[in-house]
Write a protein that holds these residues in place. Structure first.
Motif, PDB file in Angstrom:
ATOM      1  N   ASN A  51       0.808  -1.223   0.000  1.00 49.69           N
ATOM      2  CA  ASN A  51       0.000   0.000   0.000  1.00 49.69           C
ATOM      3  C   ASN A  51       0.838   1.268   0.000  1.00 49.69           C
ATOM      4  N   SER A  52       1.898   1.273   0.769  1.00 50.13           N
ATOM      5  CA  SER A  52       2.723   2.468   0.913  1.00 50.13           C
ATOM      6  C   SER A  52       4.185   2.058   0.776  1.00 50.13           C
ATOM      7  N   SER A  53       4.595   1.830  -0.467  1.00 50.52           N
ATOM      8  CA  SER A  53       5.922   1.273  -0.707  1.00 50.52           C
ATOM      9  C   SER A  53       7.027   2.243  -0.329  1.00 50.52           C
ATOM     10  N   GLY A  54       8.130   1.635   0.093  1.00 50.78           N
ATOM     11  CA  GLY A  54       9.295   2.410   0.490  1.00 50.78           C
ATOM     12  C   GLY A  54      10.556   1.830  -0.131  1.00 50.78           C
ATOM     13  N   LYS A  55      11.624   1.901   0.606  1.00 52.59           N
ATOM     14  CA  LYS A  55      12.931   1.481   0.119  1.00 52.59           C
ATOM     15  C   LYS A  55      12.971   0.001  -0.231  1.00 52.59           C
ATOM     16  N   ILE A  56      13.871  -0.327  -1.161  1.00 49.38           N
ATOM     17  CA  ILE A  56      14.042  -1.704  -1.636  1.00 49.38           C
ATOM     18  C   ILE A  56      15.492  -2.120  -1.417  1.00 49.38           C
ATOM     19  N   TYR A  57      15.646  -3.390  -1.040  1.00 46.82           N
ATOM     20  CA  TYR A  57      16.977  -3.965  -0.841  1.00 46.82           C
ATOM     21  C   TYR A  57      16.949  -5.371  -1.409  1.00 46.82           C
ATOM     22  N   THR A  58      18.016  -5.790  -2.083  1.00 46.00           N
ATOM     23  CA  THR A  58      18.059  -7.151  -2.612  1.00 46.00           C
ATOM     24  C   THR A  58      19.276  -7.886  -2.063  1.00 46.00           C
ATOM     25  N   VAL A  66      10.262  -2.019   2.037  1.00 45.72           N
ATOM     26  CA  VAL A  66       9.640  -1.417   3.219  1.00 45.72           C
ATOM     27  C   VAL A  66       8.200  -1.027   2.900  1.00 45.72           C
ATOM     28  N   GLU A  67       7.298  -1.400   3.783  1.00 45.27           N
ATOM     29  CA  GLU A  67       5.913  -0.898   3.785  1.00 45.27           C
ATOM     30  C   GLU A  67       5.916   0.123   4.907  1.00 45.27           C
ATOM     31  N   ARG A  68       5.919   1.379   4.526  1.00 45.44           N
ATOM     32  CA  ARG A  68       6.123   2.451   5.501  1.00 45.44           C
ATOM     33  C   ARG A  68       5.242   2.294   6.740  1.00 45.44           C
ATOM     34  N   ASP A  69       5.884   2.318   7.892  1.00 47.44           N
ATOM     35  CA  ASP A  69       5.264   2.249   9.218  1.00 47.44           C
ATOM     36  C   ASP A  69       4.613   0.909   9.536  1.00 47.44           C
ATOM     37  N   SER A  70       4.824  -0.118   8.703  1.00 44.54           N
ATOM     38  CA  SER A  70       4.194  -1.412   8.957  1.00 44.54           C
ATOM     39  C   SER A  70       5.180  -2.562   9.037  1.00 44.54           C
ATOM     40  N   GLY A  71       6.163  -2.593   8.143  1.00 46.38           N
ATOM     41  CA  GLY A  71       7.095  -3.706   8.114  1.00 46.38           C
ATOM     42  C   GLY A  71       7.763  -3.842   6.765  1.00 46.38           C
ATOM     43  N   ILE A  72       8.111  -5.099   6.434  1.00 46.91           N
ATOM     44  CA  ILE A  72       8.883  -5.344   5.221  1.00 46.91           C
ATOM     45  C   ILE A  72       8.297  -6.517   4.443  1.00 46.91           C
ATOM     46  N   HIS A  73       8.046  -6.286   3.157  1.00 47.37           N
ATOM     47  CA  HIS A  73       7.595  -7.338   2.251  1.00 47.37           C
ATOM     48  C   HIS A  73       8.822  -8.148   1.830  1.00 47.37           C
ATOM     49  N   VAL A  74       8.662  -9.463   1.792  1.00 42.24           N
ATOM     50  CA  VAL A  74       9.730 -10.350   1.335  1.00 42.24           C
ATOM     51  C   VAL A  74       9.243 -10.993   0.040  1.00 42.24           C
ATOM     52  N   ILE A  75      10.027 -10.799  -1.027  1.00 39.69           N
ATOM     53  CA  ILE A  75       9.634 -11.251  -2.358  1.00 39.69           C
ATOM     54  C   ILE A  75      10.756 -12.092  -2.953  1.00 39.69           C
TER      55      ILE A  75
END
Length: 173
Positions: A51-58, A66-75
Protein backbone atom coordinates in the motif's frame (compact mmCIF):
# COMPACT_ATOMS: atom_id res chain seq x y z
CA UNK A 1 -1.14 60.34 45.83
CA UNK A 2 1.20 57.32 46.07
CA UNK A 3 -1.67 55.32 47.50
CA UNK A 4 -3.84 56.08 44.46
CA UNK A 5 -1.05 55.14 42.04
CA UNK A 6 -0.45 51.87 43.94
CA UNK A 7 -4.19 51.14 43.99
CA UNK A 8 -4.39 51.82 40.22
CA UNK A 9 -1.46 49.48 39.49
CA UNK A 10 -2.98 46.69 41.59
CA UNK A 11 -6.36 47.06 39.90
CA UNK A 12 -4.70 46.93 36.44
CA UNK A 13 -2.81 43.81 37.46
CA UNK A 14 -5.96 41.97 38.54
CA UNK A 15 -8.14 43.23 35.70
CA UNK A 16 -5.78 42.30 32.82
CA UNK A 17 -6.69 39.05 31.08
CA UNK A 18 -4.46 36.04 31.68
CA UNK A 19 -2.07 34.98 28.93
CA UNK A 20 -3.53 31.47 28.80
CA UNK A 21 -6.97 31.24 27.24
CA UNK A 22 -9.60 29.19 29.01
CA UNK A 23 -10.52 25.79 27.59
CA UNK A 24 -14.07 25.31 26.38
CA UNK A 25 -16.42 22.45 25.63
CA UNK A 26 -16.08 20.77 22.24
CA UNK A 27 -12.84 22.47 21.25
CA UNK A 28 -10.19 21.28 18.82
CA UNK A 29 -7.02 20.11 20.53
CA UNK A 30 -4.13 17.68 20.19
CA UNK A 31 -4.60 14.13 21.55
CA UNK A 32 -1.77 11.62 22.12
CA UNK A 33 -1.59 8.40 20.09
CA UNK A 34 -0.30 5.50 22.17
CA UNK A 35 1.66 2.44 21.05
CA UNK A 36 -0.51 -0.65 21.14
CA UNK A 37 0.44 -3.45 23.53
CA UNK A 38 2.91 -5.71 21.76
CA UNK A 39 4.04 -2.94 19.41
CA UNK A 40 7.66 -4.02 19.88
CA UNK A 41 6.94 -7.61 18.81
CA UNK A 42 8.27 -8.49 15.36
CA UNK A 43 6.65 -11.37 13.50
CA UNK A 44 6.74 -13.12 10.14
CA UNK A 45 3.29 -13.09 8.55
CA UNK A 46 1.67 -14.16 5.26
CA UNK A 47 2.17 -11.86 2.27
CA UNK A 48 -0.06 -8.81 1.99
CA UNK A 49 -0.80 -6.09 -0.51
CA UNK A 50 1.69 -3.27 -0.92
CA UNK A 51 0.00 0.00 0.00
CA UNK A 52 2.72 2.47 0.91
CA UNK A 53 5.92 1.27 -0.71
CA UNK A 54 9.30 2.41 0.49
CA UNK A 55 12.93 1.48 0.12
CA UNK A 56 14.04 -1.70 -1.64
CA UNK A 57 16.98 -3.96 -0.84
CA UNK A 58 18.06 -7.15 -2.61
CA UNK A 59 20.18 -10.07 -1.51
CA UNK A 60 20.50 -13.22 -3.58
CA UNK A 61 17.09 -13.95 -5.11
CA UNK A 62 15.19 -12.03 -2.44
CA UNK A 63 13.86 -8.51 -2.61
CA UNK A 64 12.90 -6.70 0.60
CA UNK A 65 10.59 -3.70 0.35
CA UNK A 66 9.64 -1.42 3.22
CA UNK A 67 5.91 -0.90 3.78
CA UNK A 68 6.12 2.45 5.50
CA UNK A 69 5.26 2.25 9.22
CA UNK A 70 4.19 -1.41 8.96
CA UNK A 71 7.09 -3.71 8.11
CA UNK A 72 8.88 -5.34 5.22
CA UNK A 73 7.60 -7.34 2.25
CA UNK A 74 9.73 -10.35 1.34
CA UNK A 75 9.63 -11.25 -2.36
CA UNK A 76 11.36 -14.14 -4.13
CA UNK A 77 12.33 -13.07 -7.63
CA UNK A 78 14.14 -16.23 -8.74
CA UNK A 79 11.76 -16.15 -11.72
CA UNK A 80 12.26 -12.56 -12.88
CA UNK A 81 9.06 -12.61 -14.95
CA UNK A 82 6.87 -13.82 -12.06
CA UNK A 83 8.19 -12.68 -8.64
CA UNK A 84 6.42 -14.30 -5.68
CA UNK A 85 5.57 -12.58 -2.40
CA UNK A 86 6.56 -15.05 0.29
CA UNK A 87 5.88 -13.15 3.47
CA UNK A 88 5.75 -9.97 5.48
CA UNK A 89 7.97 -9.06 8.44
CA UNK A 90 5.67 -7.03 10.74
CA UNK A 91 7.54 -4.22 12.51
CA UNK A 92 5.54 -1.22 13.73
CA UNK A 93 6.81 2.14 12.46
CA UNK A 94 9.48 0.51 10.30
CA UNK A 95 10.90 3.01 7.84
CA UNK A 96 14.48 1.85 7.25
CA UNK A 97 16.40 -1.36 6.59
CA UNK A 98 19.81 -2.67 5.68
CA UNK A 99 21.19 -6.18 5.18
CA UNK A 100 24.61 -7.58 5.94
CA UNK A 101 25.77 -11.20 6.24
CA UNK A 102 22.28 -12.74 6.58
CA UNK A 103 21.26 -10.07 9.11
CA UNK A 104 18.44 -7.64 8.47
CA UNK A 105 18.73 -4.35 10.37
CA UNK A 106 15.42 -2.49 10.83
CA UNK A 107 13.79 0.02 13.10
CA UNK A 108 10.83 -0.94 15.29
CA UNK A 109 9.27 2.14 16.87
CA UNK A 110 12.46 3.80 18.17
CA UNK A 111 14.51 0.59 18.58
CA UNK A 112 17.23 -0.74 16.27
CA UNK A 113 16.56 -4.46 15.68
CA UNK A 114 18.76 -7.13 14.10
CA UNK A 115 17.07 -10.19 12.57
CA UNK A 116 18.89 -13.31 11.41
CA UNK A 117 17.33 -14.11 8.03
CA UNK A 118 19.33 -17.28 7.22
CA UNK A 119 15.93 -19.01 7.14
CA UNK A 120 13.80 -16.35 5.45
CA UNK A 121 10.59 -18.10 6.54
CA UNK A 122 11.63 -17.87 10.17
CA UNK A 123 13.53 -14.63 10.89
CA UNK A 124 14.95 -14.62 14.40
CA UNK A 125 15.59 -11.49 16.47
CA UNK A 126 19.25 -11.64 17.54
CA UNK A 127 19.73 -8.11 18.79
CA UNK A 128 17.90 -4.98 19.85
CA UNK A 129 19.12 -1.54 20.89
CA UNK A 130 16.24 0.07 22.79
CA UNK A 131 15.53 3.75 22.03
CA UNK A 132 18.34 4.01 19.46
CA UNK A 133 16.34 6.54 17.45
CA UNK A 134 14.55 9.43 19.14
CA UNK A 135 10.79 9.31 18.62
CA UNK A 136 9.50 12.24 16.62
CA UNK A 137 6.32 12.53 18.67
CA UNK A 138 7.81 13.40 22.04
CA UNK A 139 5.86 14.22 25.19
CA UNK A 140 4.26 17.35 23.68
CA UNK A 141 2.35 18.07 20.47
CA UNK A 142 3.89 20.34 17.87
CA UNK A 143 3.69 24.10 18.34
CA UNK A 144 2.97 26.49 21.18
CA UNK A 145 -0.14 28.32 22.32
CA UNK A 146 -2.23 25.16 21.99
CA UNK A 147 -4.43 23.01 24.19
CA UNK A 148 -3.85 19.27 24.34
CA UNK A 149 -4.93 16.21 26.25
CA UNK A 150 -2.33 15.46 28.92
CA UNK A 151 -0.46 12.21 28.20
CA UNK A 152 -1.33 9.34 30.54
CA UNK A 153 1.70 7.07 31.16
CA UNK A 154 -0.61 4.23 32.21
CA UNK A 155 -1.88 4.08 28.58
CA UNK A 156 1.59 3.40 27.18
CA UNK A 157 4.20 5.22 25.16
CA UNK A 158 3.19 8.30 23.11
CA UNK A 159 4.12 7.60 19.48
CA UNK A 160 2.27 10.45 17.80
CA UNK A 161 -0.33 13.22 18.06
CA UNK A 162 -3.63 13.80 16.26
CA UNK A 163 -6.19 16.60 16.28
CA UNK A 164 -9.60 15.84 17.77
CA UNK A 165 -12.47 17.60 19.46
CA UNK A 166 -12.48 17.32 23.26
CA UNK A 167 -14.24 18.98 26.18
CA UNK A 168 -12.12 21.19 28.42
CA UNK A 169 -8.61 19.88 27.72
CA UNK A 170 -6.42 20.36 30.77
CA UNK A 171 -2.95 20.87 29.28
CA UNK A 172 -1.74 23.99 27.51
CA UNK A 173 1.57 24.84 25.95
Amino acid sequence: MRFLILLGCISLLYSSPSRMPRPTAAMTCWVPVYAAPGARVISFQPPRAINSSGKIYTIGNYLFQVERDSGIHVIDYTNKTAPQKIGFIRSLYCTEMSIRNQHLFINNLDDLVVLNIANIYNPVEVGRVPHAFPMQAGPYPPGNGIFFECPDPSKGEVIGWKVETRDYPKCYR
